[in-house]
Design a protein around this motif. Structure first.
Motif, PDB file in Angstrom:
ATOM      1  N   ALA A 163      24.815 -12.957  30.859  1.00  0.00           N
ATOM      2  CA  ALA A 163      24.409 -11.625  30.424  1.00  0.00           C
ATOM      3  C   ALA A 163      23.481 -11.062  31.488  1.00  0.00           C
ATOM      4  N   GLY A 164      24.006 -10.123  32.260  1.00  0.00           N
ATOM      5  CA  GLY A 164      23.214  -9.575  33.350  1.00  0.00           C
ATOM      6  C   GLY A 164      22.936 -10.640  34.393  1.00  0.00           C
ATOM      7  N   ASP A 165      21.649 -10.840  34.682  1.00  0.00           N
ATOM      8  CA  ASP A 165      21.287 -11.862  35.662  1.00  0.00           C
ATOM      9  C   ASP A 165      20.813 -13.150  34.990  1.00  0.00           C
ATOM     10  N   ARG A 166      21.123 -13.289  33.687  1.00  0.00           N
ATOM     11  CA  ARG A 166      20.745 -14.501  32.957  1.00  0.00           C
ATOM     12  C   ARG A 166      21.982 -15.348  32.689  1.00  0.00           C
ATOM     13  N   LEU A 167      21.762 -16.656  32.671  1.00  0.00           N
ATOM     14  CA  LEU A 167      22.858 -17.607  32.491  1.00  0.00           C
ATOM     15  C   LEU A 167      22.437 -18.653  31.472  1.00  0.00           C
ATOM     16  N   ARG A 168      23.273 -18.849  30.478  1.00  0.00           N
ATOM     17  CA  ARG A 168      23.015 -19.914  29.502  1.00  0.00           C
ATOM     18  C   ARG A 168      24.147 -20.927  29.596  1.00  0.00           C
ATOM     19  N   VAL A 169      23.799 -22.167  29.875  1.00  0.00           N
ATOM     20  CA  VAL A 169      24.764 -23.254  29.981  1.00  0.00           C
ATOM     21  C   VAL A 169      24.393 -24.315  28.954  1.00  0.00           C
ATOM     22  N   ALA A 170      25.284 -24.558  28.007  1.00  0.00           N
ATOM     23  CA  ALA A 170      25.079 -25.589  26.985  1.00  0.00           C
ATOM     24  C   ALA A 170      26.049 -26.734  27.254  1.00  0.00           C
ATOM     25  N   VAL A 171      25.546 -27.955  27.317  1.00  0.00           N
ATOM     26  CA  VAL A 171      26.387 -29.110  27.627  1.00  0.00           C
ATOM     27  C   VAL A 171      26.080 -30.247  26.671  1.00  0.00           C
ATOM     28  N   GLN A 172      27.078 -31.097  26.470  1.00  0.00           N
ATOM     29  CA  GLN A 172      26.883 -32.288  25.656  1.00  0.00           C
ATOM     30  C   GLN A 172      27.786 -33.394  26.191  1.00  0.00           C
ATOM     31  N   LEU A 173      27.287 -34.608  26.145  1.00  0.00           N
ATOM     32  CA  LEU A 173      28.040 -35.786  26.548  1.00  0.00           C
ATOM     33  C   LEU A 173      28.418 -36.542  25.281  1.00  0.00           C
ATOM     34  N   VAL A 174      29.726 -36.704  25.048  1.00  0.00           N
ATOM     35  CA  VAL A 174      30.227 -37.247  23.789  1.00  0.00           C
ATOM     36  C   VAL A 174      30.959 -38.555  24.041  1.00  0.00           C
ATOM     37  N   SER A 175      30.701 -39.563  23.210  1.00  0.00           N
ATOM     38  CA  SER A 175      31.424 -40.828  23.276  1.00  0.00           C
ATOM     39  C   SER A 175      32.807 -40.641  22.674  1.00  0.00           C
ATOM     40  N   THR A 176      33.837 -41.069  23.392  1.00  0.00           N
ATOM     41  CA  THR A 176      35.198 -40.943  22.857  1.00  0.00           C
ATOM     42  C   THR A 176      35.506 -42.024  21.832  1.00  0.00           C
ATOM     43  N   GLY A 177      34.699 -43.062  21.781  1.00  0.00           N
ATOM     44  CA  GLY A 177      34.955 -44.141  20.830  1.00  0.00           C
ATOM     45  C   GLY A 177      34.640 -43.756  19.405  1.00  0.00           C
ATOM     46  N   ASP A 178      33.458 -43.107  19.205  1.00  0.00           N
ATOM     47  CA  ASP A 178      33.046 -42.777  17.836  1.00  0.00           C
ATOM     48  C   ASP A 178      32.606 -41.328  17.679  1.00  0.00           C
ATOM     49  N   LEU A 219      25.857 -38.596  23.215  1.00  0.00           N
ATOM     50  CA  LEU A 219      25.036 -39.443  24.075  1.00  0.00           C
ATOM     51  C   LEU A 219      23.885 -38.660  24.694  1.00  0.00           C
ATOM     52  N   TRP A 220      24.122 -37.354  24.869  1.00  0.00           N
ATOM     53  CA  TRP A 220      23.081 -36.482  25.447  1.00  0.00           C
ATOM     54  C   TRP A 220      23.532 -35.041  25.287  1.00  0.00           C
ATOM     55  N   ALA A 221      22.590 -34.120  25.104  1.00  0.00           N
ATOM     56  CA  ALA A 221      22.909 -32.700  25.012  1.00  0.00           C
ATOM     57  C   ALA A 221      21.717 -31.896  25.524  1.00  0.00           C
ATOM     58  N   GLU A 222      22.023 -30.724  26.072  1.00  0.00           N
ATOM     59  CA  GLU A 222      20.958 -29.872  26.616  1.00  0.00           C
ATOM     60  C   GLU A 222      21.482 -28.449  26.727  1.00  0.00           C
ATOM     61  N   THR A 223      20.593 -27.472  26.605  1.00  0.00           N
ATOM     62  CA  THR A 223      20.918 -26.068  26.823  1.00  0.00           C
ATOM     63  C   THR A 223      19.980 -25.526  27.894  1.00  0.00           C
ATOM     64  N   TYR A 224      20.548 -24.884  28.892  1.00  0.00           N
ATOM     65  CA  TYR A 224      19.788 -24.321  30.012  1.00  0.00           C
ATOM     66  C   TYR A 224      19.860 -22.799  29.922  1.00  0.00           C
ATOM     67  N   ASP A 225      18.738 -22.154  29.849  1.00  0.00           N
ATOM     68  CA  ASP A 225      18.655 -20.693  29.811  1.00  0.00           C
ATOM     69  C   ASP A 225      17.861 -20.265  31.037  1.00  0.00           C
ATOM     70  N   ARG A 226      18.591 -19.898  32.090  1.00  0.00           N
ATOM     71  CA  ARG A 226      17.967 -19.665  33.392  1.00  0.00           C
ATOM     72  C   ARG A 226      18.501 -18.383  34.031  1.00  0.00           C
ATOM     73  N   PRO A 227      17.830 -17.915  35.095  1.00  0.00           N
ATOM     74  CA  PRO A 227      18.408 -16.851  35.916  1.00  0.00           C
ATOM     75  C   PRO A 227      19.680 -17.353  36.609  1.00  0.00           C
ATOM     76  N   THR A 228      20.595 -16.450  36.863  1.00  0.00           N
ATOM     77  CA  THR A 228      21.847 -16.839  37.513  1.00  0.00           C
ATOM     78  C   THR A 228      21.585 -17.516  38.845  1.00  0.00           C
ATOM     79  N   ALA A 229      20.536 -17.128  39.530  1.00  0.00           N
ATOM     80  CA  ALA A 229      20.217 -17.722  40.832  1.00  0.00           C
ATOM     81  C   ALA A 229      19.904 -19.205  40.727  1.00  0.00           C
ATOM     82  N   ASP A 230      19.601 -19.695  39.507  1.00  0.00           N
ATOM     83  CA  ASP A 230      19.274 -21.115  39.322  1.00  0.00           C
ATOM     84  C   ASP A 230      20.505 -21.959  39.003  1.00  0.00           C
TER      85      ASP A 230
END
Length: 731
Positions: free
Chosen positions: A208-223, A227-238
């Protein structure tokens, strides 16, 4: 003399074992178990069952051996008729020990990724990365208001693949396989099983404009647990810092260490504008459409103008220039001449190497450009550098392996493709290239199995149907199956003149003239193509008018790009000594500029020399090529350096008739069909004039004709391809 207790007390241990038939039972059990395992091995190979079935059966039979011996001891010759306590205790103990062994084996192997099940035709070879740390980066979802920002979501996911692939202890699935699930609602367990990985990296990107939100998660395929999750709300330059942090956190969660270049510039540039132009341009080029290609080239040119040291952008631009050329023999999507495109792609590849001498992608781009410039030695050196710098990069491995196939070493290419399929189990293009290497090494059925898998992965891909159709006809004599495959190719690509050309010849081969005329009408609709010229010449030759066939081919010889196929056809037409002499001269001239095709023309040169009276020259050439041809025991459709009827033709031309007949009989017994057209080609080929009336030669022709009659009946009963046909490929 009776068998009394006193007499038995004097028996030795061996005599007791024999009297109680322990030895006989043991031998019989061992023989039966061996036969069972051999039968199971056959079924495992035929139906591609998991290897564990054979291993578990072996363990179970080993456990059963001492049980069988215990039963023999207590129930052998006049032994106990009912179980006794000691016997029951021994059997129970053996069952407990055997069960513990089976449980231990299954526990040890339960966590092994099921890569072989996902790619049954290409089992994981020894030496491949079998670590439990494995991940697939799935395509990130674009949650931006503008759908055009999808390029950014795809680009960030692809960059994560590139960064994580630097970790030697981590198996990272290639983009083409993980992105094959894009837009599909498939649970993580199923994806993990099909890709053979223990974890998935999923994410979304919102701009949105010069802002970037990236949400990620690491999921085990077994169950399915996170395993880990994070959301990054940063300027696009980052965006670069976000990608670096994701890579670091993923490797920490998987207990491996991130290696290689990280931090600002890890993707090859610190310029956000150059990076975005690169991602957008790459996405457009991948669409393989003329307008999109031109837009993609413009964006990639913008990327390298913004950052002249952006090596990955230069390498991608080199590939885009390659696609933009109107290369002979390939579907064209660009408007550049081959000369212009070749010069631009070579320049771009050299700039990539200069900007990043340690980047495998840069060296493979240069190697690919040099190979099309017929600079084989320099290309080979660049391929070696590329594979040394990036031994786990799927794109580098694929291009290097394909180069090995083209340069006459397909068996080495096969060794490269097998581990590549572990990283790209769902990449249809890799399987097509792998099939080519298998075909070149003589494993035609293995090649067909890879085409079968490519059809399953990409049902609308034309190439597997086309090549499988030609292979099953020429190499396996299955004309009806060939026609069904070619008809599917024609449906998928109605504007490809190659398909109706081969369809017309195949229809004529099984005496379907009406269908052949329809295929010829399709050729006419597509204009004055080279395939139309071939078809006109072949039809005239089969009709007995070799003079007309020669006139058609001679008239087209002015086009140097088509000289190879035209000369091959002319060299097998009946003619006069002067016509043979002229053809031989043209072949010599062609080979002077294209020495790589010398073996394609070897039998033609033997015969042409024999027909014009150069007997010594013909004998010398045959003496050179005969041992080469005799060592090629396997067939291959796509590669020239495999066994065809070159030896049979040459032997007949120099008068070694019995040897020629023996070779022809051997070829037919191995299902070789003498090309599309089979016995019709043999009937007009002057090489076989000396043996044409021999009963053995006529018997071969009759066998080929009978096969065509049977194929016609099967084709008429079912003209369209079905799943059973596809399943049968390679069996």
């Amino acid at each position: 003399m009776t068998d009394t207790p006193t007499a038995r007390e004097d028996e030795g241990a061996w005599a007791k074992l024999r009297r109680r038939k322990v030895v006989q039972w043991g031998v019989a059990y061992a023989a039966g178990a061996w036969g069972l395992l051999q039968g199971l091995q056959y079924l495992t190979d035929t139906f591609h069952w998991p290897e564990q079935i054979q291993q578990l059966a072996t363990i179970a039979l080993l456990v059963g051996l001492p049980i069988a011996l215990v039963l023999a001891w207590y129930h052998g010759d006049r032994g106990h008729q009912k179980p006794v306590r000691t016997e029951i205790a021994l059997i129970a103990l053996l069952l407990l020990l055997g069960g513990a062994g089976l449980w231990s084996y299954q526990t040890e192997h339960a966590a092994t990724p099921a890569a072989n099940q996902a790619t049954p035709a290409a089992p994981t070879p020894a030496g491949a990365n079998t670590t439990a740390a494995s991940v697939a980066v799935m395509p990130f979802a674009n949650l931006s208001a503008d759908p055009a920002n999808e390029y950014l979501a795809d680009g960030i996911a692809e960059t994560m693949i590139t960064m994580l692939a630097q970790v030697p202890q981590l198996l990272v699935i290639g983009k083409n396989s993980s992105f094959s699930f894009k837009g599909k609602d498939v649970d993580s367990r199923t994806v993990g099983q099909q890709l053979g990985v223990g974890a998935l990296l999923e994410g979304s990107v919102q701009r949105a404009g010069d802002r970037l939100r990236v949400a990620v998660q690491l999921v085990s395929t077994g169950d399915g647990r996170h395993l880990w999750a994070e959301t990054y709300d940063r300027p696009t330059a980052d965006v670069f810092a976000v990608q670096d942090d994701i890579a670091k956190r993923v490797t920490e969660a998987l207990s491996v260490a991130l290696v290689g270049k990280s931090g600002p510039g890890s993707v090859g540039t610190t310029n956000v504008a150059a990076y975005e132009a690169y991602l957008r341009g790459k996405q457009l080029v991948a669409r393989r459409e003329t307008k999109a290609l031109e837009e993609g080239i413009a964006l990639l040119e913008k990327a390298v103008a913004t950052d002249p040291d952006f090596a990955r952008a230069w390498a991608e631009l080199s590939w885009a220039y390659h696609l933009s050329g109107r290369w002979e023999g390939a579907p064209s999507i660009g408007r550049m001449s081959p000369e212009q495109a070749g010069a631009l792609r070579l320049r771009a590849a050299r700039r990539a190497v200069a900007a990043a001498p340690d980047l495998g992608r840069a060296h493979v781009a240069l190697a690919f450009a040099l190979s099309d410039q017929e600079d084989a030695d320099d290309a080979s050196e660049e391929y070696d550098r590329a594979i040394a710098l990036s031994p786990d990069d799927p794109d580098v491995i694929r291009l290097y392996a394909n180069f090995m196939t083209n340069s006459g070493d397909p068996k080495e290419a096969v060794k490269l493709f097998e581990p590549l399929l572990v990283r790209e189990p769902r990449d249809a293009a890799v399987r097509v290239f792998f099939a080519r290497a298998l075909d070149g090494s003589g494993d035609v059925r293995g090649a067909l199995r890879q085409h079968r898998e490519a059809m399953r992965l990409q049902p609308d891909g034309v190439w597997p149907y086309l090549i499988s159709g030609l292979t099953t006809s020429d190499m396996l004599g299955a004309t009806d199956l060939s026609l069904r495959l070619l008809r599917r190719a024609a449906y998928l690509d109605a504007d490809n003149p190659k398909v109706p050309y081969w369809l017309a010849e195949s229809y004529l081969a099984i005496d379907e003239p009406d269908l052949a005329r329809r295929a010829e009408a399709e050729l006419l609709r597509l204009g004055e193509t080279k395939e139309l010229i071939y078809q006109k010449a072949a039809s005239a030759a089969w009709a007995g008018d070799s003079g007309e066939a020669r006139r058609i081919l001679e008239a087209a010889l002015g086009d140097a790009e088509e000289r190879l196929v035209l000369l091959l056809m002319i060299a097998t037409l009946p003619g006069t000594q002067e016509e043979y002499r002229a053809t031989l001269g043209r072949i010599a001239q062609f080979l002077g500029t294209s020495p790589g095709f010398v073996d394609v023309f070897a039998d033609k040169k033997v015969c042409l020399n024999a027909w014009i009276g150069n007997d010594n020259e013909a004998a010398q050439q045959l003496a050179h090529w005969e041992p080469v041809w005799r060592t090629r025991h396997a067939f291959g459709y796509l590669q020239f350096k495999t066994r065809t009827d070159q030896l049979a033709r040459s032997l007949a031309c120099v008068g070694r008739n019995d040897d020629a007949l023996a070779e022809i009989e051997a070829l037919v017994s191995e299902d070789y069909d003498f090309g599309v057209g089979g016995w019709r080609n043999m009937a007009i080929d002057p090489a076989y004039d000396a043996i044409r009336n021999d009963p053995r030669f006529r018997a071969v022709g009759d066998k080929l004709k009978a096969a065509d009659v049977a194929a016609r009946a099967r084709f008429r009963a079912r003209p369209d391809l079905n799943d059973a046909d596809i399943d049968s490929l390679g069996t």
